[in-house]
Design a protein around this motif. Structure first.
Motif, PDB file in Angstrom:
ATOM      1  N   MET A  71     -19.663   2.668  -1.812  1.00  6.17           N
ATOM      2  CA  MET A  71     -18.302   2.610  -2.333  1.00  6.17           C
ATOM      3  C   MET A  71     -18.061   1.384  -3.190  1.00  6.17           C
ATOM      4  O   MET A  71     -17.244   1.396  -4.084  1.00  6.17           O
ATOM      5  N   ILE A  85      -6.370  -6.206  -7.328  1.00 10.40           N
ATOM      6  CA  ILE A  85      -6.599  -5.035  -8.189  1.00 10.40           C
ATOM      7  C   ILE A  85      -5.287  -4.319  -8.460  1.00 10.40           C
ATOM      8  O   ILE A  85      -5.004  -3.887  -9.583  1.00 10.40           O
ATOM      9  N   GLY A 139      -8.905   2.415  -8.275  1.00  9.41           N
ATOM     10  CA  GLY A 139      -9.752   1.333  -7.791  1.00  9.41           C
ATOM     11  C   GLY A 139      -9.088   0.575  -6.649  1.00  9.41           C
ATOM     12  O   GLY A 139      -9.736   0.217  -5.667  1.00  9.41           O
ATOM     13  N   LEU A 171     -16.604   1.291  -6.976  1.00 14.62           N
ATOM     14  CA  LEU A 171     -15.512   0.406  -7.377  1.00 14.62           C
ATOM     15  C   LEU A 171     -15.847  -0.321  -8.675  1.00 14.62           C
ATOM     16  O   LEU A 171     -15.047  -0.376  -9.615  1.00 14.62           O
ATOM     17  N   LEU A 198      -6.854   1.790  -4.483  1.00 13.12           N
ATOM     18  CA  LEU A 198      -6.890   2.619  -3.271  1.00 13.12           C
ATOM     19  C   LEU A 198      -8.292   2.628  -2.669  1.00 13.12           C
ATOM     20  O   LEU A 198      -8.464   2.581  -1.454  1.00 13.12           O
ATOM     21  N   HIS A 199      -9.277   2.672  -3.541  1.00 14.87           N
ATOM     22  CA  HIS A 199     -10.659   2.624  -3.085  1.00 14.87           C
ATOM     23  C   HIS A 199     -10.953   1.331  -2.370  1.00 14.87           C
ATOM     24  O   HIS A 199     -11.509   1.313  -1.277  1.00 14.87           O
ATOM     25  N   ALA A 200     -10.589   0.242  -3.060  1.00 15.96           N
ATOM     26  CA  ALA A 200     -10.903  -1.082  -2.514  1.00 15.96           C
ATOM     27  C   ALA A 200     -10.244  -1.230  -1.152  1.00 15.96           C
ATOM     28  O   ALA A 200     -10.832  -1.778  -0.222  1.00 15.96           O
ATOM     29  N   ARG A 201      -9.049  -0.713  -1.033  1.00 15.56           N
ATOM     30  CA  ARG A 201      -8.336  -0.875   0.233  1.00 15.56           C
ATOM     31  C   ARG A 201      -9.005  -0.059   1.338  1.00 15.56           C
ATOM     32  O   ARG A 201      -8.919  -0.406   2.504  1.00 15.56           O
ATOM     33  N   ALA A 202      -9.661   1.031   0.929  1.00 17.89           N
ATOM     34  CA  ALA A 202     -10.321   1.859   1.939  1.00 17.89           C
ATOM     35  C   ALA A 202     -11.751   1.406   2.207  1.00 17.89           C
ATOM     36  O   ALA A 202     -12.433   1.968   3.044  1.00 17.89           O
ATOM     37  N   THR A 203     -12.215   0.423   1.466  1.00 19.60           N
ATOM     38  CA  THR A 203     -13.586  -0.052   1.671  1.00 19.60           C
ATOM     39  C   THR A 203     -13.560  -1.255   2.606  1.00 19.60           C
ATOM     40  O   THR A 203     -13.010  -2.292   2.251  1.00 19.60           O
ATOM     41  N   PRO A 204     -14.121  -1.118   3.797  1.00 20.11           N
ATOM     42  CA  PRO A 204     -14.015  -2.210   4.765  1.00 20.11           C
ATOM     43  C   PRO A 204     -14.593  -3.522   4.262  1.00 20.11           C
ATOM     44  O   PRO A 204     -14.106  -4.580   4.622  1.00 20.11           O
ATOM     45  N   SER A 205     -15.596  -3.446   3.405  1.00 23.07           N
ATOM     46  CA  SER A 205     -16.228  -4.705   3.009  1.00 23.07           C
ATOM     47  C   SER A 205     -15.459  -5.419   1.894  1.00 23.07           C
ATOM     48  O   SER A 205     -15.841  -6.497   1.489  1.00 23.07           O
ATOM     49  N   VAL A 206     -14.404  -4.806   1.408  1.00 23.88           N
ATOM     50  CA  VAL A 206     -13.604  -5.480   0.391  1.00 23.88           C
ATOM     51  C   VAL A 206     -12.369  -6.064   1.050  1.00 23.88           C
ATOM     52  O   VAL A 206     -11.657  -5.377   1.778  1.00 23.88           O
ATOM     53  N   LYS A 207     -12.136  -7.334   0.806  1.00 21.98           N
ATOM     54  CA  LYS A 207     -10.994  -7.988   1.454  1.00 21.98           C
ATOM     55  C   LYS A 207      -9.677  -7.459   0.938  1.00 21.98           C
ATOM     56  O   LYS A 207      -9.559  -7.078  -0.217  1.00 21.98           O
ATOM     57  N   ARG A 208      -8.679  -7.479   1.801  1.00 20.01           N
ATOM     58  CA  ARG A 208      -7.355  -7.007   1.399  1.00 20.01           C
ATOM     59  C   ARG A 208      -6.782  -7.811   0.240  1.00 20.01           C
ATOM     60  O   ARG A 208      -6.068  -7.287  -0.600  1.00 20.01           O
ATOM     61  N   MET A 244      -7.692  -3.647   8.351  1.00 20.53           N
ATOM     62  CA  MET A 244      -8.882  -2.918   7.900  1.00 20.53           C
ATOM     63  C   MET A 244      -8.953  -1.561   8.598  1.00 20.53           C
ATOM     64  O   MET A 244      -8.669  -1.456   9.777  1.00 20.53           O
ATOM     65  N   PHE A 283       0.820  -1.206   0.000  1.00 23.86           N
ATOM     66  CA  PHE A 283       0.000   0.000   0.000  1.00 23.86           C
ATOM     67  C   PHE A 283       0.856   1.259   0.000  1.00 23.86           C
ATOM     68  O   PHE A 283       0.604   2.194  -0.754  1.00 23.86           O
ATOM     69  N   LEU A 323     -15.784   2.085 -11.520  1.00 22.60           N
ATOM     70  CA  LEU A 323     -14.402   2.408 -11.918  1.00 22.60           C
ATOM     71  C   LEU A 323     -13.875   1.319 -12.844  1.00 22.60           C
ATOM     72  O   LEU A 323     -13.226   1.588 -13.853  1.00 22.60           O
TER      73      LEU A 323
END
Ligand code: HEM
Lengths: 326, 539
Positions: B36, A297, A279, B40, A281-291, B1, A231, B43
C-alpha cells in the motif's frame, strides 16, 4: 436584486468577522469555558491508550464533553454569542446567494465568483452543523471563520462578476447536478482543512511542543478527536466529489463537448485533487503511515482545491474558463 | 490506527530449496510493488505528473495553442516536445506511472478478493481465550442452561444481521462468534475493480472509437456523408478502418440562434435532415448539450457562424455564386474569410483560363455593423450585416497541388506579386444586396448569408460501460467508507463459580468481548446494546 445580493454578502463578511472576534474572545478566556475544559481531556485519553497492548488508539470517544457543574463564565457566553453571530452570517450568506440567483434567474453558480460564494456557503453551513452537534469543537470557530473571511474577501477582490445569464453550454440539468455536487464536496473538503490544521498543531502541543504555532493548540479539542473529525469530513466529501467531478462532469461534458474527458485544465486539477484525497484516505488506512503524515496529505488536497477554485480560472485558459467571460 | 490487517498474509514460505536469487528478487519486487505504501507513492506521482498538462498547451485540447507556443518560445518548445510536454497524457512517462499503479492495484486486489471470498465462506473465527483483553468487554449472569442461552444470544445476533456461529466446547462451554460489516471489504474491492474496469474501458474506447469534424453550411444544396473524405479532419482509433464508418448523410436545413441583449448567446437549435443507409430523409433537431444521437455516432454542435453568399460576374458576363463560411474571431461574430474564384474570366472563344485573371476576395463579415464605422461587430445576430472586402486578382496558387487554406489567401502568391490587391488599401464595404463594380468592370454582389454549424461527429463504443463502471465504483466507495467491520464473541458456561447459590443449576455466566476491526467510534454503543439484549434474552 443584484445590488441587494452584494449588500447581503458584505453584511455576511462583516458578520463572519464579528463572529471571529467573539470566537477569539472565548479563546482568550481559555479553559475557563466549558469548551476550553473539554480540551483538557487528552491526558486521560493517553493513559487509556497506553494501558492495553492491542487496543487501537482511537477507541476514545471523541464527543464526550466533560460536564462539570460550573457556572457559565464569560468565556462561555462569548462563545455562544460567536456561534449565534456565525449562524446569522451563514443566513446572510445564504440570502446573498439566493438574491443573486433570483437576479440572474438561474442557479447562482454560473461563474467563478458565484462558484466561490456557493462553495464557501457550504463550508460555512457544514461548519455550523458540526459546531451545533458538538460544542466541543467550538474553539476551531476562530480558524474556520478566518478561513471563510479570507476566501470570501479573495473572491470579491479577484473574481467579482456582475450578474449575467448563462451561456447555452452551461444550460443543462447535468450542469446543475455536476456543479452542485462539486460545490458541496469542495465546501466540505475546504472546511475539513480547519480541523486538519488544528490537529497538526494540537498534536504537536500534546507532544510537548510549546513554540509558536503549537501554543495555538492549547485550548482546542484533543488531537484524536480533531483527527477523527478531519477524517469524517473528508470521507463524506470524497464520494460527493467523485460523483460530481468524475461522473456527472463527464456525463455533461459528453453531451456538451462530445467527449467525456479531455484533460482541460479544470479537469486536470479536479483529477489531481481527487488523486490526492484518495491518497489521504489510503494513507489513513495504511498502518505504517503516521496520522500526521496522512493529515498533511489532506492539506495538500486543500491546496489543490484552492488551485482549482482560484488558480485555474486565473492562470490557464480552457473550455471551463467561463469564469472570465463575464 | 486501524486494527485491520493491512494486506493478506503473504503466502506461506515455500519449502526450503536452493535459493534462486533472481526469483527472490522478483518476488520481493512484486511484494514491494503491491504494497500500500507503493500505491501511495504512485498515486502521488500520478498527481504530480498530471500538472504539466495544465501548464503547457496540449495538442489534444487545443492544437493551435501548441503552434502559438512554438512561436512564443522557439527554444523551449522542441525540448518540451521531446519530453512529451504537449501530449502529457499520452506520454510514455505518464503511461508508465498509471500502468505501474494499475499493476500494483491488480497485485493488491486479486489476493484480497480471494481472501475475502474465503472469509465470506468461512464461519466467524472461534473466540479468543481471554475476552477481557479485547477493547470491549462485559460479563453478566443469566438464567437458563448454557446451550439455551447460547442459542438465544445467537438468535439475537442473527437478527442484528451478524454472521453467527455457535460452537460447543469440550468442557461443556458454549461460544458464540459473530461478525458483521463484510460489505465494507466488498465495497472496497468493488471500488478498486471498478477503477480497473474504467481504465480498460478507456483503452478500448480509444482503440475502437473515432471522431471527425465538419463545418456544415445551411441549405439543402450543401450537406455531407459520413466518409473520411468529406470531413475537415478526422481521427480513427487504431482498430477502426475507414470502411467501418456507419453510413449516414446530413443536411443542415435550419439553424436558429438567439442572443441576450448583451450579445451572450441564449439558445441554439440546429435542424437537420438525416438519411441513413440511403433510406428516407428524416428531420431531427439538436442543440448544445443535447447532441444528435444516431446510435452508432453522435453529432455535437460545437460552434456556428455565417457564410456570405457572393456572386461574381466576370468580363464575359458569366456569373458564379459561392457560399463561403467566414470564421468568427470574437463573441460578437465578427468573422473573417475569403472567397476564391479560380475558374472565372475564361474567354468563351478560346476556352482558355488565364491564371492572371483569377479573383480572390478577403475580408470581414459583421452581422451587426456598429454605427461608428468600426470594423468589429456590435451584436452576434444579423441586425445590420456588412461585408468589408479587399479584391485580389492574379494566380490564387490553387493549382500547385499543396492544399491551401479555404479561409485565407495564399501568402506566397501575395508575397511574390502573382496575386495583387486591386481595390486599394481600404476595404470596400458592402451592405446586403450591394453590388461592387471593380476596376476591370467585373462585379461582385453580396447576395445574402447562410448560417453554418461546426459539428463534431464521434463514436465511443465503451462510453456506456464506463458509466456503469463508474457508478459501481461509487457505490463500492460509499459502502467501503461507511461500513465497519467488527466482531463480537460470547462465552457461555454453567455458573459453578457461584458457589452457595440457592439454585446451583439456574445460573449461566456469560462473558462477552468486542473487537472493531476498523476505526468505528460507534462500536461501544453497539456493543453495549448487544450485551444488554443478551442479558435480557429474546423470546
Ligand atoms: C489506482 C489507484 C487507486 C485509487 C484511486 C485508490 C483509491 C482508494 C480509496 C479512495 C480508498 C478509500 C476508500 C476505502 O476506504 O475503501 C481506498 C482504500 C483502499 N485501497 Fe486503494 N486505490 C488505488 C489503488 C490501490 C492499490 C494499488 C492498493 C494496493 C496496494 C490499494 C489498496 C487499498 C486498500 C487495502 C484500501 C482499504 C483501506 C481501508 O481499510 O479502509 N488501493 N483506495
Amino acid at each position: 436584486m443584484a445590488e441587494l445580493s452584494n449588500q447581503l454578502m458584505a453584511a455576511a463578511v462583516l458578520a463572519y468577522l464579528i463572529a471571529m472576534v467573539c470566537y477569539a474572545g472565548e479563546y482568550a478566556f481559555g479553559k475557563r469555558s466549558r469548551v476550553g475544559r473539554a480540551a483538557l481531556r487528552p491526558a486521560q485519553a493517553k493513559q487509556l491508550v497506553g494501558a492495553g497492548g492491542p487496543v487501537p488508539d482511537d477507541v476514545v470517544p471523541d464527543d464526550v464533553v466533560v460536564e462539570e457543574p460550573v457556572k457559565r463564565g464569560r468565556g462561555e457566553l462569548v462563545g455562544m454569542i460567536a456561534v449565534g453571530i456565525n449562524v446569522l452570517a451563514v443566513l446572510l450568506h445564504l440570502g446573498g446567494l439566493v438574491t443573486r440567483g433570483v437576479a440572474a434567474d438561474r442557479m447562482p453558480w454560473g461563474n467563478m465568483y458565484e462558484y466561490i460564494l456557493s462553495t464557501t456557503f457550504i463550508a460555512s453551513a457544514v461548519w455550523i452543523g458540526v459546531v451545533l452537534a458538538r460544542p466541543a469543537v467550538r474553539h476551531l470557530g476562530l480558524f474556520a471563520s478566518l478561513a471563510l473571511v479570507v476566501m470570501l474577501g479573495a473572491a470579491t477582490m479577484i473574481a467579482y462578476t456582475p450578474v449575467g445569464p448563462l451561456v447555452p453550454a452551461l444550460n443543462s440539468y447535468w450542469f446543475v447536478i455536476h456543479v452542485s455536487t462539486i460545490i458541496i464536496g469542495s465546501g466540505i473538503f475546504l472546511i475539513g482543512a480547519v480541523p486538519a490544521v488544528m490537529y497538526l498543531i494540537r498534536n504537536g502541543y500534546e507532544e510537548g511542543k510549546r513554540s509558536f504555532p503549537y501554543t495555538l493548540g492549547k485550548h482546542v479539542p484533543a488531537a484524536v478527536a480533531l483527527e477523527r473529525l478531519t477524517f469524517r469530513l473528508h470521507a463524506f466529501a470524497f464520494p460527493l466529489f467523485t460523483f460530481g467531478a468524475l461522473i456527472a462532469g463527464p456525463i455533461w461534458a459528453e453531451a456538451s463537448w462530445g467527449r467525456y474527458w479531455g484533460w482541460d485544465p479544470k479537469e486536470v486539477w479536479a483529477f489531481i485533487s481527487w488523486v490526492v484525497y484518495a491518497g489521504y484516505l489510503h494513507a489513513r488506512a495504511t498502518p505504517s503511515v503516521k496520522r500526521t503524515v496522512a493529515t498533511w496529505i489532506a492539506l495538500l488536497g486543500f491546496v489543490t482545491m484552492l488551485m482549482n477554485l482560484f488558480g485555474v480560472n486565473l492562470f490557464f485558459e480552457g473550455l471551463h474558463s467561463y469564469a472570465n467571460a463575464g | 490506527m486501524t486494527v485491520i490487517e493491512e494486506r493478506p498474509a503473504p503466502p506461506a514460505a515455500p519449502p526450503p530449496r536452493p535459493t534462486n536469487r533472481l526469483w527472490a528478487l522478483l518476488r520481493n519486487s512484486w511484494r514491494q510493488l503491491t504494497s500500500m505504501r507503493t500505491a501511495l507513492v504512485l498515486l502521488f506521482l500520478l498527481a504530480i505528473a498530471a500538472i504539466p498538462g495544465s501548464v503547457f498547451p496540449q495538442r489534444g485540447v487545443n492544437a493551435e495553442r501548441v503552434t502559438q507556443y512554438y512561436q512564443a518560445h522557439p527554444d523551449l518548445a522542441p525540448w518540451l516536445e521531446r519530453l512529451g510536454g504537449f501530449e502529457v497524457y499520452a506520454s510514455p512517462w505518464f503511461a508508465s506511472i498509471y500502468l505501474l499503479l494499475f499493476t500494483s492495484l491488480i497485485g493488491c486486489v486479486v489476493p484480497r478478493l480471494i481472501d475475502h471470498v474465503r472469509a465470506l465462506r468461512m464461519a466467524p473465527p472461534e473466540a479468543p481465550k481471554r475476552l477481557e483483553r479485547l477493547p470491549e468487554h462485559a460479563e453478566l449472569v443469566r438464567a437458563g442452561e448454557p446451550a439455551e442461552v447460547a442459542a438465544s444470544v445467537a438468535r439475537d445476533l442473527r437478527r442484528r444481521r451478524f454472521r453467527t456461529k455457535v460452537r460447543e466446547g469440550e468442557d461443556g462451554n458454549w461460544t458464540v462468534a459473530a461478525e458483521k460489516g463484510y460489505l465494507k471489504e466488498t465495497g472496497n474491492l468493488l471500488f478498486h475493480f471498478a477503477l480497473l474496469s474504467v481504465l480498460i474501458g478507456v483503452g478500448f474506447g480509444h482503440w475502437y472509437g473515432w471522431h471527425a469534424n465538419r463545418l456544415l453550411v445551411g441549405g439543402t444544396d450543401q450537406g455531407f456523408c459520413n466518409t473520411l473524405t468529406q470531413y475537415d479532419d478526422s481521427t480513427l482509433g487504431p482498430r477502426v478502418q475507414p470502411a467501418d464508418l456507419p453510413n449516414f448523410c446530413l443536411k443542415l436545413t435550419d439553424f436558429d440562434a438567439t442572443f441576450q441583449s448583451t450579445g451572450q448567446p441564449k439558445t441554439f437549435l440546429a435542424t437537420v435532415q438525416v438519411t441513413r443507409d440511403n433510406g428516407p430523409a428524416r428531420t431531427r433537431e439538436f442543440t448544445v448539450n443535447d447532441p444528435l444521437r444516431l446510435g452508432d455516432a453522435n453529432v455535437y454542435l460545437i460552434g456556428h457562424g455565417y457564410a456570405p453568399v457572393l456572386k461574381y460576374t466576370d468580363r464575359f458576363g458569366v456569373s458564379q455564386t459561392k457560399v463561403v463560411p467566414f470564421l468568427p474571431i470574437d463573441a460578437m461574430q465578427t468573422s473573417e474569410g475569403v472567397a476564391q474564384f479560380p475558374d472565372v474570366n475564361i474567354d468563351p472563344k478560346t476556352d482558355k483560363r488565364d491564371p492572371a485573371l483569377q479573383m480572390g476576395f478577403e475580408g470581414r463579415y459583421l452581422p451587426t455593423a456598429p454605427t461608428d464605422g468600426r470594423a468589429t461587430s456590435a451584436y452576434p445576430a444579423e441586425n445590420n450585416p456588412m461585408l468589408y472586402l479587399t479584391a485580389y486578382r492574379g494566380d490564387l496558387g490553387l493549382d500547385v497541388g499543396t492544399p491551401g487554406s479555404v479561409y485565407s489567401l495564399d501568402q506566397e502568391q501575395l508575397a511574390s506579386g502573382d496575386l495583387e490587391n486591386v481595390s486599394g488599401t481600404r476595404p470596400h464595404a458592402l451592405k446586403l444586396g450591394d453590388t461592387w463594380k471593380l476596376d476591370d468592370g467585373t462585379k461582385l454582389e453580396f447576395v445574402g448569408t447562410r448560417p453554418f454549424a461546426t459539428l463534431s461527429v464521434r463514436y465511443d463504443p465503451t462510453q456506456g460501460l464506463l458509466l456503469v463502471g463508474a457508478v459501481l465504483g461509487l457505490i463500492g466507495l460509499m459502502l467501503s467508507l461507511s461500513g465497519h467491520r467488527r466482531r463480537v464473541w460470547f462465552r457461555v458456561r454453567a455458573n459453578s463459580d457461584l458457589a452457595g447459590s440457592p439454585d446451583a443449576s439456574g445460573g449461566t455466566l456469560v462473558t462477552a468481548g468486542g473487537l472493531p476491526r476498523t476505526d468505528y467510534p460507534g462500536f461501544t454503543d453497539e456493543f453495549t446494546t448487544v450485551v444488554k439484549a443478551a442479558e435480557e434474552g429474546t423470546p
